[in-house]
Design a protein around this motif. Structure first.
Motif, PDB file in Angstrom:
ATOM      1  N   GLY A 106       0.804  -1.214   0.000  1.00  0.00           N
ATOM      2  CA  GLY A 106       0.000   0.000   0.000  1.00  0.00           C
ATOM      3  C   GLY A 106       0.839   1.268   0.000  1.00  0.00           C
ATOM      4  N   LYS A 107       1.833   1.309   0.849  1.00  0.00           N
ATOM      5  CA  LYS A 107       2.619   2.538   0.965  1.00  0.00           C
ATOM      6  C   LYS A 107       3.410   2.830  -0.294  1.00  0.00           C
ATOM      7  CE  LYS A 107       6.837   0.690   3.119  1.00  0.00           C
ATOM      8  NZ  LYS A 107       7.661   0.601   4.326  1.00  0.00           N
ATOM      9  N   ARG A 108       3.548   1.853  -1.154  1.00  0.00           N
ATOM     10  CA  ARG A 108       4.269   2.037  -2.418  1.00  0.00           C
ATOM     11  C   ARG A 108       3.317   2.214  -3.601  1.00  0.00           C
ATOM     12  NH1 ARG A 108       7.389  -1.584   0.365  1.00  0.00           N
ATOM     13  NH2 ARG A 108       9.598  -1.025   0.470  1.00  0.00           N
ATOM     14  N   GLY A 109       2.021   2.247  -3.302  1.00  0.00           N
ATOM     15  CA  GLY A 109       1.065   2.337  -4.400  1.00  0.00           C
ATOM     16  C   GLY A 109       1.039   1.095  -5.259  1.00  0.00           C
ATOM     17  N   LEU A 110       1.422  -0.031  -4.688  1.00  0.00           N
ATOM     18  CA  LEU A 110       1.476  -1.262  -5.489  1.00  0.00           C
ATOM     19  C   LEU A 110       0.238  -2.128  -5.332  1.00  0.00           C
ATOM     20  CD1 LEU A 110       5.217  -2.262  -5.188  1.00  0.00           C
ATOM     21  CD2 LEU A 110       4.030  -1.039  -7.013  1.00  0.00           C
ATOM     22  N   CYS A 160       4.841  -8.565 -12.937  1.00  0.00           N
ATOM     23  CA  CYS A 160       4.997  -8.469 -11.469  1.00  0.00           C
ATOM     24  C   CYS A 160       6.461  -8.259 -11.118  1.00  0.00           C
ATOM     25  CB  CYS A 160       4.535  -9.753 -10.785  1.00  0.00           C
ATOM     26  SG  CYS A 160       2.791 -10.116 -10.947  1.00  0.00           S
ATOM     27  N   ALA A 161       7.311  -9.035 -11.748  1.00  0.00           N
ATOM     28  CA  ALA A 161       8.732  -8.978 -11.422  1.00  0.00           C
ATOM     29  C   ALA A 161       9.291  -7.589 -11.686  1.00  0.00           C
ATOM     30  CB  ALA A 161       9.499 -10.027 -12.224  1.00  0.00           C
ATOM     31  N   GLU A 162       8.872  -6.991 -12.793  1.00  0.00           N
ATOM     32  CA  GLU A 162       9.356  -5.642 -13.104  1.00  0.00           C
ATOM     33  C   GLU A 162       8.943  -4.656 -12.022  1.00  0.00           C
ATOM     34  OE1 GLU A 162       7.840  -5.076 -17.129  1.00  0.00           O
ATOM     35  OE2 GLU A 162       9.937  -4.916 -17.796  1.00  0.00           O
ATOM     36  N   ILE A 163       7.676  -4.762 -11.642  1.00  0.00           N
ATOM     37  CA  ILE A 163       7.157  -3.847 -10.616  1.00  0.00           C
ATOM     38  C   ILE A 163       7.926  -4.016  -9.307  1.00  0.00           C
ATOM     39  CG2 ILE A 163       5.148  -3.449  -9.131  1.00  0.00           C
ATOM     40  CD1 ILE A 163       3.419  -4.178 -11.635  1.00  0.00           C
ATOM     41  N   THR A 169     -12.048  -2.159   7.912  1.00  0.00           N
ATOM     42  CA  THR A 169     -10.891  -1.557   8.593  1.00  0.00           C
ATOM     43  C   THR A 169     -10.187  -0.628   7.615  1.00  0.00           C
ATOM     44  OG1 THR A 169      -9.258  -3.149   7.857  1.00  0.00           O
ATOM     45  CG2 THR A 169     -10.524  -3.729   9.828  1.00  0.00           C
ATOM     46  N   SER A 170      -9.470   0.294   8.148  1.00  0.00           N
ATOM     47  CA  SER A 170      -8.608   1.122   7.297  1.00  0.00           C
ATOM     48  C   SER A 170      -7.380   1.517   8.099  1.00  0.00           C
ATOM     49  CB  SER A 170      -9.374   2.345   6.779  1.00  0.00           C
ATOM     50  OG  SER A 170      -8.550   3.051   5.861  1.00  0.00           O
ATOM     51  N   TYR A 171      -6.490   0.546   8.264  1.00  0.00           N
ATOM     52  CA  TYR A 171      -5.347   0.781   9.142  1.00  0.00           C
ATOM     53  C   TYR A 171      -4.329   1.765   8.575  1.00  0.00           C
ATOM     54  CZ  TYR A 171      -7.083  -3.525  11.311  1.00  0.00           C
ATOM     55  OH  TYR A 171      -7.856  -4.471  11.904  1.00  0.00           O
ATOM     56  N   TYR A 172      -4.125   1.718   7.281  1.00  0.00           N
ATOM     57  CA  TYR A 172      -2.972   2.461   6.758  1.00  0.00           C
ATOM     58  C   TYR A 172      -3.358   3.627   5.860  1.00  0.00           C
ATOM     59  CZ  TYR A 172      -0.614  -1.431   8.878  1.00  0.00           C
ATOM     60  OH  TYR A 172      -0.181  -2.338   9.790  1.00  0.00           O
TER      61      TYR A 172
END
Lengths: 420, 420, 420
Positions: free
Chosen positions: A356-360, A406-409, C113-116
């Motif tokens: 999530g934090k990487r927008g992935l 996927c691997a590239e990402i 939930t929305s933890y992040y």
């Protein structure tokens, strides 16, 4: 591809001689840089010896009335390949002993060779042979044997690594389309495509050589190199018709070539004919022999020996179609693309990464959120340094191409790295 | 074979005693050189101790009218093997407590033993036991226990190598035909055939010993030798009837004995009964025990414990037939022949050899050209030093004998050599 | 167990906060000694960071008429977990954008939930949401984020060896019964049983932690220890209903956890749902990730995501029953007992031992003579130092517990010894 096939179809190729070189020239004229190796007559190649070169100026049969009822100019199949010269008047009875026909296909001219036993002969349709007039016949085969060489066209396209993919086809068959103009054409066009492929990973070695003696000669010249470098290989033969797709595995199975081909066939083709290695019949006989033992398979359309037109003049350019050739090119292209993408990765962090934090997390708009996320996480779970993408693909039942994305990402995000 | 079986059938064998030695003598009289090992009573053999020897002079039961209604001279099964001596007049009730019958087969005398718990007893048909008159009976068992030995007949036939094939059968069963006169006879005739086999490759070790205590004693004497040399072994038991063929694998399966037996059975017999090692019951219990762990299987006709006549007087020489014995001999002979031929080869040249110049293309007259050529080339393709002929045979689905002919041809031509 | 489940069911647990600690306290009040690890907000754990702690004082929605139509005191599911504080009057339209419902189960409140990603929201039944009056609503979420910690309950029960069995469940789910009050209750009662187990062989590690972030944090703290010591592990989740039994294997399968679970399921349950590792969804995602790679499986009742009440207020204590919980406890107990008994033995003597002289022939009175004798001899035949009891059990098709009894008898008799 079909038009190039029509161009080279009529030529009277054999294991050696000018028409083989003419075929190699034609391939080079497609823009393919080729090294032509000439292996001289008399050279010992393992258990074999390169035969004299053979060329044919003319060959015909004239009937008792003086009508020329057979002329090699009408079909290169009319003369037994490597026939000795002969120029005589003979009886119908003697002619019949040298005349080959195909009773099961009475209108077709069969294909015959006699490379290692000196003889001569003609081939004609069974129907024509049945109607031969009684009397004496004038026959002529103006052929020549002379010390020369066999010619092997070798195209090497360097990649990022010295590991090699081998594609081998054969140039010794005269005017037959599926076996083997189709192999020559498909391999030539693959060469052209590979040449243009940016950042090739593998080095590609494409061979145009006479069947059996050519692959034996080539192995004898390059055995150590081939054994060290070739990671997967294909004998490209009988790839022009549209009837089926056929797979012939390597000697022990399970090589990278087997795995990549089966991955493609099982996912994309579904129904195909699967042969045993015991049913082999082309140059995998040499490449997979115990002393050579390369990871070579064969991916074909209708396999040699299994279709009714095989080794007759009916194996022509109506049997081999643009769509048949194009489809085979496409199969090879897809398999090679999977190989180019096939790498082994290892995750750089323990536990799952926080996507999530990487927008992935996959784009919410695609409607395939869950599926794409699952594929990504499944991919990551096998980035353990011991599964290549093909192995992950088998476990996860997805195409290599999708895993490659996927691997590239993940590689760009620093979450995986190539396994040495 | 059947006549020899008839000869030794009546004798009152047990785990020890004169009738066992008489049986070993009879085998030697067939012309088989045998070493007879005598293991003395009291000898410790792993967890066991050799019991005293037992011999029986006479044994009978006389009814209240004085009629001798049971006499061991009529059947060696009438007395419980290893019975203590007894000479008394007893009531019918007491007699019944020592009288064994087989209610399921009311006309058959059952077979009973009591080697390690001292007791005595008689066996008779259930029908006879039902009809016993009330009153007192005179019974006598004139048996003797005395320090002596158990006798193990050991035939060793040296071969070109010290690797050994083991055949083991047991001599402790009295007058029963399938279990175990058949095993003794078949093993004896195999010994005679093997003795005459020119240029034996393997060394053969054939054992005639009492079941359980005999194989334990033998293992205790020769454990290191057996573990080092035995490459395949068979417990030859229950090989005389014609009803079926049965296979019992080794403890973990996959040994040379398993492979050779299954190769033969699957190719030549097709339908056979396949048991689990968990269903074992003869000397493979010792040979395959974890501390011994020899590659030993059992190839039988009707397996012990599975046929209705088992361990009764109905297991006689009508159940065991000349054709049953002969067929079993033949099965073992065929398997041993395959083992004798089973070698691992490696091709001496890379790529396929040129068969034509050596005249090794199969004879054009046989009509089997293609098939024979295919077998030859397939054979060669697995001459890689890691497939023995049995393994090639499995891959190519041909009998070892046919591959052996290929091997001889190619070896003579210098195209293959034995793998170290 | 069900009464303890009812006790902790209503609390508004999340990945952190006072209600999680209250749950851990309740477990300790069962008499279980627990170490509570507090991992502070902001701590880096591999790719993750421990979030701020969250607590909720009150949350409600009042309709245009002033009626309080939603209050978290009635169900802890009414508020999206980790909602930001909000205290406003908003239109129905805006409310709808923050109101989650479950149209497929119109009477159930969904769990969100929305933890992040910082947001806020309410959950209510679809039926209630459909009937909302037009107008403005008063909404309040009195939540707090503050630097704190996540809480991990760790119970370690030392055994004879430092090899460990891991049981992990999660404490972050509020008022849902199968997912996940059932896991907490079952693991707590397993801890109580294990604590009382005399002479535990393995060391047991039982974890009560928030899903995902908790197992990641725990792995980051103890990775080396876990990798070195954990021999088998289970994620205890969704173990309360009675509908089915589900098995999810480890990443590559074949670990001790896979083998022990499948041994039990195949023998004792027979029909169960078998999932692929690709269908994983709980903390095995972390434990089985390539960098951690513990031998962890999941044994469940109705698997998360597969039952209609999943992640709604319908996952309540009518779905989870005393018998569902008790049956799950029993399955885990049986598997752990098999593990406790699972050892590798090696026979101390060659050939079969003489059971008779030791009185080890099974009691003649049981009526199961032959069967018990066969099991004993089969057990002995695989005491070869390379089969643990689970492996023998698979070969012999008997439960480990029965083999363990054999092992005790033979060990006491000196006929087998533990393999190092």
């Amino acid at each position: 591809m079909h038009s190039f096939a029509s161009h080279i179809f009529p030529w009277c190729r054999s294991v050696s001689g000018p028409e083989v070189r003419r075929t190699l020239d034609a391939i080079q004229n497609l823009g393919i840089e080729m090294q032509v190796l000439e292996v001289p007559s008399g050279t010992r190649c393992f258990d074999w010896e390169i035969p004299d070169e053979w060329s044919l100026r003319e060959a015909y049969v004239e009937d008792p009335k003086g009508d020329r009822i057979l002329d090699v100019r009408h079909s290169s199949l009319h003369v037994v390949s490597y026939s000795e010269p002969v120029d005589r008047r003979i009886s119908l009875e003697e002619l019949r002993q040298h005349m080959h026909t195909c009773p099961e296909r009475p209108d077709a001219i069969p294909y015959r060779t006699s490379y290692y036993r000196k003889t001569w002969g003609f081939c004609m349709s069974h129907r024509q042979a049945e109607a031969l007039l009684p009397g004496d016949y004038t026959i002529k085969i103006d052929s020549q044997f002379y010390p020369g060489s066999i010619s092997i066209g070798e195209v090497v396209l360097p990649g990022q690594v010295t590991d090699e993919i081998l594609l081998s086809t054969y140039t010794c068959h005269p005017s037959m389309a599926n076996n083997e103009v189709s192999g020559v054409v498909t391999t030539a066009f693959l060469a052209r495509w590979l040449r243009s492929l940016p950042n090739r990973y593998y080095t590609y070695r494409l061979l145009f050589l006479p069947e059996t003696i050519g692959s034996i000669a080539y192995c004898s010249l390059k055995l150590d190199h081939l054994k060290q470098h070739v990671k997967a290989g294909w004998v490209v033969t009988c790839v022009g018709d549209e009837r089926t797709v056929s797979f012939l595995p390597s000697r022990l199975g399970g090589t990278l070539a087997d795995r990549a081909t089966l991955h493609f066939l099982q996912r994309e083709i579904g129904r195909f004919d699967s042969y045993s290695f015991l049913e082999r019949g082309s140059d995998e006989r040499q490449y997979c022999s115990p002393g050579v033992d390369l990871p070579v398979v064969s991916l074909m359309r209708s396999k040699y020996g299994t279709y009714p037109e095989y080794h007759t003049s009916d194996d022509d350019l109506t049997l081999v179609t643009p769509s048949g050739l194009g489809g085979s090119f496409e199969m090879y292209r897809r398999i090679i693309e999977a190989l180019e993408q096939n790498r082994t990765y290892v995750a750089t962090c323990s536990c799952e990464p926080q996507l999530g934090k990487r927008g992935l997390y996959p784009d919410l708009g695609t409607g395939h959120i869950d599926d794409e996320l699952i594929v990504r996480m499944n991919f990551l779970s096998y980035c353990d340094g011991s599964h290549d993408l093909l192995a992950v693909a088998e476990r996860c039942n997805v195409p290599v191409s999708r895993l490659y994305k996927c691997a590239e990402i993940f590689r760009d995000a620093g979450l995986i790295r190539l396994h040495k």
